[in-house]
Write an enzyme that holds these catalytic residues in place. Structure first.
Site, PDB file in Angstrom:
ATOM      1  N   ARG A 188       0.811  -1.215   0.000  1.00 61.10           N
ATOM      2  CA  ARG A 188       0.000   0.000   0.000  1.00 61.10           C
ATOM      3  C   ARG A 188       0.846   1.267   0.000  1.00 61.10           C
ATOM      4  O   ARG A 188       0.450   2.276  -0.571  1.00 61.10           O
ATOM      5  CB  ARG A 188      -0.916  -0.004   1.218  1.00 61.10           C
ATOM      6  CG  ARG A 188      -2.319   0.286   0.788  1.00 61.10           C
ATOM      7  CD  ARG A 188      -3.296   0.518   1.841  1.00 61.10           C
ATOM      8  NE  ARG A 188      -2.981  -0.064   3.122  1.00 61.10           N
ATOM      9  CZ  ARG A 188      -3.883  -0.636   3.884  1.00 61.10           C
ATOM     10  NH1 ARG A 188      -5.112  -0.764   3.450  1.00 61.10           N
ATOM     11  NH2 ARG A 188      -3.572  -1.098   5.068  1.00 61.10           N
TER      12      ARG A 188
ATOM     13  N   LYS B 136       0.373 -18.888   7.345  1.00 61.13           N
ATOM     14  CA  LYS B 136      -0.542 -19.183   8.442  1.00 61.13           C
ATOM     15  C   LYS B 136      -0.967 -17.879   9.109  1.00 61.13           C
ATOM     16  O   LYS B 136      -0.276 -16.893   8.916  1.00 61.13           O
ATOM     17  CB  LYS B 136       0.095 -20.173   9.409  1.00 61.13           C
ATOM     18  CG  LYS B 136       0.992 -19.538  10.508  1.00 61.13           C
ATOM     19  CD  LYS B 136       1.467 -20.546  11.478  1.00 61.13           C
ATOM     20  CE  LYS B 136       0.751 -20.482  12.796  1.00 61.13           C
ATOM     21  NZ  LYS B 136       1.216 -19.452  13.713  1.00 61.13           N
TER      22      LYS B 136
ATOM     23  N   ASP C 263       3.646 -24.042   6.374  1.00 56.75           N
ATOM     24  CA  ASP C 263       3.873 -24.161   7.807  1.00 56.75           C
ATOM     25  C   ASP C 263       5.391 -24.123   7.945  1.00 56.75           C
ATOM     26  O   ASP C 263       6.068 -25.053   7.503  1.00 56.75           O
ATOM     27  CB  ASP C 263       3.322 -25.491   8.334  1.00 56.75           C
ATOM     28  CG  ASP C 263       3.520 -25.606   9.835  1.00 56.75           C
ATOM     29  OD1 ASP C 263       4.595 -25.207  10.321  1.00 56.75           O
ATOM     30  OD2 ASP C 263       2.603 -26.081  10.521  1.00 56.75           O
ATOM     31  N   HIS C 264       5.919 -23.063   8.516  1.00 60.06           N
ATOM     32  CA  HIS C 264       7.377 -22.898   8.435  1.00 60.06           C
ATOM     33  C   HIS C 264       8.123 -24.014   9.168  1.00 60.06           C
ATOM     34  O   HIS C 264       9.301 -24.217   8.939  1.00 60.06           O
ATOM     35  CB  HIS C 264       7.800 -21.499   8.886  1.00 60.06           C
ATOM     36  CG  HIS C 264       7.861 -21.315  10.371  1.00 60.06           C
ATOM     37  ND1 HIS C 264       6.760 -21.036  11.128  1.00 60.06           N
ATOM     38  CD2 HIS C 264       8.896 -21.377  11.236  1.00 60.06           C
ATOM     39  CE1 HIS C 264       7.114 -20.923  12.392  1.00 60.06           C
ATOM     40  NE2 HIS C 264       8.409 -21.141  12.497  1.00 60.06           N
TER      41      HIS C 264
ATOM     42  N   LYS D 101      12.066 -26.599   8.319  1.00 64.95           N
ATOM     43  CA  LYS D 101      13.222 -26.831   9.200  1.00 64.95           C
ATOM     44  C   LYS D 101      13.872 -28.163   8.822  1.00 64.95           C
ATOM     45  O   LYS D 101      13.196 -29.178   8.691  1.00 64.95           O
ATOM     46  CB  LYS D 101      12.782 -26.876  10.669  1.00 64.95           C
ATOM     47  CG  LYS D 101      12.255 -25.534  11.189  1.00 64.95           C
ATOM     48  CD  LYS D 101      11.889 -25.645  12.658  1.00 64.95           C
ATOM     49  CE  LYS D 101      11.095 -24.438  13.138  1.00 64.95           C
ATOM     50  NZ  LYS D 101      11.863 -23.233  13.350  1.00 64.95           N
TER      51      LYS D 101
ATOM     52  N   GLU E 208       8.891 -21.973  24.429  1.00 68.51           N
ATOM     53  CA  GLU E 208       9.513 -20.727  23.964  1.00 68.51           C
ATOM     54  C   GLU E 208       9.820 -19.824  25.150  1.00 68.51           C
ATOM     55  O   GLU E 208       9.071 -19.813  26.136  1.00 68.51           O
ATOM     56  CB  GLU E 208       8.556 -19.988  23.028  1.00 68.51           C
ATOM     57  CG  GLU E 208       8.201 -20.751  21.777  1.00 68.51           C
ATOM     58  CD  GLU E 208       7.411 -19.879  20.822  1.00 68.51           C
ATOM     59  OE1 GLU E 208       8.011 -19.353  19.878  1.00 68.51           O
ATOM     60  OE2 GLU E 208       6.206 -19.696  21.049  1.00 68.51           O
TER      61      GLU E 208
ATOM     62  N   ASP F  45      -2.454 -20.895  17.805  1.00 67.57           N
ATOM     63  CA  ASP F  45      -1.223 -20.379  17.211  1.00 67.57           C
ATOM     64  C   ASP F  45      -0.259 -21.516  16.864  1.00 67.57           C
ATOM     65  O   ASP F  45       0.479 -21.419  15.883  1.00 67.57           O
ATOM     66  CB  ASP F  45      -0.571 -19.408  18.213  1.00 67.57           C
ATOM     67  CG  ASP F  45       0.608 -18.642  17.629  1.00 67.57           C
ATOM     68  OD1 ASP F  45       0.560 -18.318  16.420  1.00 67.57           O
ATOM     69  OD2 ASP F  45       1.566 -18.359  18.375  1.00 67.57           O
TER      70      ASP F  45
ATOM     71  N   HIS G 282       2.004 -26.341  13.755  1.00 69.26           N
ATOM     72  CA  HIS G 282       3.366 -26.824  14.011  1.00 69.26           C
ATOM     73  C   HIS G 282       3.402 -28.148  14.785  1.00 69.26           C
ATOM     74  O   HIS G 282       4.088 -29.089  14.395  1.00 69.26           O
ATOM     75  CB  HIS G 282       4.166 -25.777  14.788  1.00 69.26           C
ATOM     76  CG  HIS G 282       4.137 -24.410  14.160  1.00 69.26           C
ATOM     77  ND1 HIS G 282       4.078 -24.218  12.809  1.00 69.26           N
ATOM     78  CD2 HIS G 282       4.164 -23.166  14.707  1.00 69.26           C
ATOM     79  CE1 HIS G 282       4.073 -22.925  12.548  1.00 69.26           C
ATOM     80  NE2 HIS G 282       4.124 -22.260  13.689  1.00 69.26           N
TER      81      HIS G 282
ATOM     82  N   LYS H 294       4.597 -19.905  26.007  1.00 65.84           N
ATOM     83  CA  LYS H 294       5.468 -18.736  25.886  1.00 65.84           C
ATOM     84  C   LYS H 294       5.972 -18.321  27.263  1.00 65.84           C
ATOM     85  O   LYS H 294       5.387 -18.695  28.275  1.00 65.84           O
ATOM     86  CB  LYS H 294       4.699 -17.575  25.252  1.00 65.84           C
ATOM     87  CG  LYS H 294       4.285 -17.849  23.814  1.00 65.84           C
ATOM     88  CD  LYS H 294       4.397 -16.598  22.970  1.00 65.84           C
ATOM     89  CE  LYS H 294       3.934 -16.831  21.550  1.00 65.84           C
ATOM     90  NZ  LYS H 294       4.876 -17.560  20.715  1.00 65.84           N
TER      91      LYS H 294
END
Ligand code: BG6
Length: 504
Positions: free
Chosen positions: A52, A161, A190-191, A195, A229, A248, A253, A353
């Protein structure tokens, strides 16, 4: 960075929606640079940024060069960086506006003949999820995503995602995308599947004769999948407070990890076969009723504390988080996979987290030796046999077994046999997006999610979402930031006579 033995990808035009966003500068651009550095980007290549913000192409190129300096995973070779940005064009406009897509058409028609990209187009939607459907529709309406118009060229759309926020919305999104695209044009990222250590699960299981014979209910006691995490919600409060740890992390994952561990061997290492096997594994997870879901889950939220000696404010005090939020920042589930291989083997999943350590691992606990024939030790005192796949950090694999303690008294102690990637392979740091982008340019969807797999994941998660929503504040446990999560998560295993591995 060494050159790869793989061939350079197909000539193509890489169109990024959300070109001035975080994902582009932090991950996509460094990944494209790494691909160029290893010789995997085609010579006939172009990037078109759509965003944008009103920029000239030159301003945009400078922005990309700055982003590369800030986020590259290796030293930037100025010549290579110049080569990359020399292939960049820019379209400014909103994705709600059909005019943007007319401008994009004009830009593509202008650059494709000189870039020699043969009409192949990869549209990367690095945008919020509510734009996926409108962008796909605009692309179709403008004829941009139609294949076969221009002599067999391909058109692919990469969707980031989150793919839906529950079963109904994931189904609706799949339906909407499939109205304007075919399944094999859609690459749902899906990252985790990018891996190396995640991709290695397939190799470990199916390139070795050693593991598969014992990879079942006869030998495996249970499986623990952990994504711990240390990061907290940071500045993502607006997104996270309406998402939570379960949405999330779990249907994407953690379930990808579960599927790779639980799937049957596919007949061939080929996208459809592998994805069939993974979808079947996910479809075999027992879908609990709401009461069962409550009994087999724990959700927590962090209070103030310290992580790595740094103070962390309570989740409820974080920016853009409701002061009385009941959103979970920690989730633990006990699941069962109802098939012949896994019946009776619980899969325990947890993610959170602001925990004490960062650790993503799959730990497979083997059954105890049936009797102890050693006088000084008893079965109860024998350590447990674990095969631990360390996805990150300290990537590697550890086998824990019992060994004799040297000396005249017969005693056993648990020891580790460990393989570390970094000791064996010379892997250059990467963003994790390189193989995914390359695969997409090559038309290999093996490491992408298919519609059925996504929906199977949400179908399992849905009763937990419903039960937690109904339960509100009642079932929410609290844990101090910097701890290993709520104590109640331990009870999920303790009542089965088991315990979590420590995370730090
Ligand atoms: C993302 C989640 O998909 O994955 C984040 O939205 C999470 O909340 C991240 O932090 C974890 O990824 P990684 O690669 O750091 O384990």
């Amino acid at each position: 960075m060494t050159q790869s033995h793989a061939p350079a990808a197909d000539p193509c035009c890489f169109v990024i929606f959300g070109a001035s966003g975080d994902l582009t500068s932090r991950l996509l651009l460094p990944a494209l640079y790494n691909l160029a550095a290893t010789g995997l980007l085609p010579e006939r290549f172009a990037i078109v940024g759509v965003a944008r913000s009103v920029h000239t192409a030159d301003e945009f190129r400078q922005e990309l060069l700055d982003a590369l300096q800030a986020h590259a995973t290796q030293d930037v070779d100025p010549q290579l960086a110049e080569w990359l940005v020399a292939h960049v064009a820019y379209v400014s406009g909103s994705v709600d506006d059909p005019e943007t897509f007319s401008k994009l058409t004009a830009t593509l028609e202008e650059i494709e003949p000189t870039a020699g990209t043969q009409g192949n187009r990869l549209f990367y939607l690095a945008m919020p999820p509510d734009t996926f459907e409108p962008i796909a529709r605009h692309l179709a309406r403008a004829g941009l995503s139609q294949e076969g118009n221009s002599g067999g060229s391909w058109r692919r759309v990469v969707v980031e995602k989150p793919f839906g926020r529950d079963l109904a919305s994931a189904r609706a999104l799949n339906r909407a995308l499939l109205e304007v695209l075919t399944e094999d044009q859609i690459y749902r990222i899906d990252h985790y599947l990018g891996k190396e250590t995640v991709q290695n699960i397939l190799l470990l299981r199916f390139a070795n004769g050693l593991f598969e014979p014992i990879w079942n209910r006869n030998h495996i006691d249970h499986v623990q999948i952990t994504v711990a995490e240390t990061v907290n919600v940071e500045r993502r409060g607006r997104f996270y407070d309406r998402t939570g740890a379960l949405r999330d992390m779990v249907p994407n994952h953690l379930f990808q990890l579960l599927a790779l561990i639980a799937m049957e061997p596919p007949a061939r290492f080929e996208a459809e076969r592998v994805r069939n096997a993974k979808a079947e594994a996910l479809e075999a997870i027992r879908i609990p009723g709401e009461a069962e879901a409550l009994a087999n889950s724990v959700r927590g939220q962090y209070r103030a504390g310290r992580v790595h000696d740094e103070p962390v404010v309570a989740y409820r005090d974080a920016e853009h988080v409701a002061p009385s939020s009941v959103t979970e920042t920690y989730a633990a589930l006990r699941l069962e996979v109802d098939n012949w291989r896994w019946a009776g083997v619980p899969f325990y999943l947890r993610t959170g987290k602001a925990l004490s350590a960062r650790r993503t691992e799959v730990a497979i606990k083997f059954k105890q030796a049936p009797i102890s024939m050693f006088e000084q030790t008893s079965v109860d005192h024998l350590g447990q046999n674990f095969l631990v796949l360390r996805i990150q950090p300290n990537e590697g694999i550890t086998l824990r077994f019992n060994a004799k303690v040297p000396g005249p008294v017969l005693a056993a102690e648990s020891v580790d046999m460990t393989f570390k990637y970094k000791d064996h392979f010379d892997v250059a740091p990467s963003t994790g997006y390189e193989t995914l982008i390359y695969d997409c340019m090559m038309g290999d969807a093996l490491h992408f999610q298919r519609a059925d797999g996504v929906e199977a994941g949400w179908a399992v998660v849905q009763p937990f979402l419903d039960a937690w929503a109904r339960d509100g504040a009642k079932g929410l446990e609290f844990y101090p930031a910097g701890s290993s999560g709520p104590e109640e998560a331990g009870f999920l295993l303790a009542r089965d006579g088991r315990r979590w591995r420590t995370i730090d």
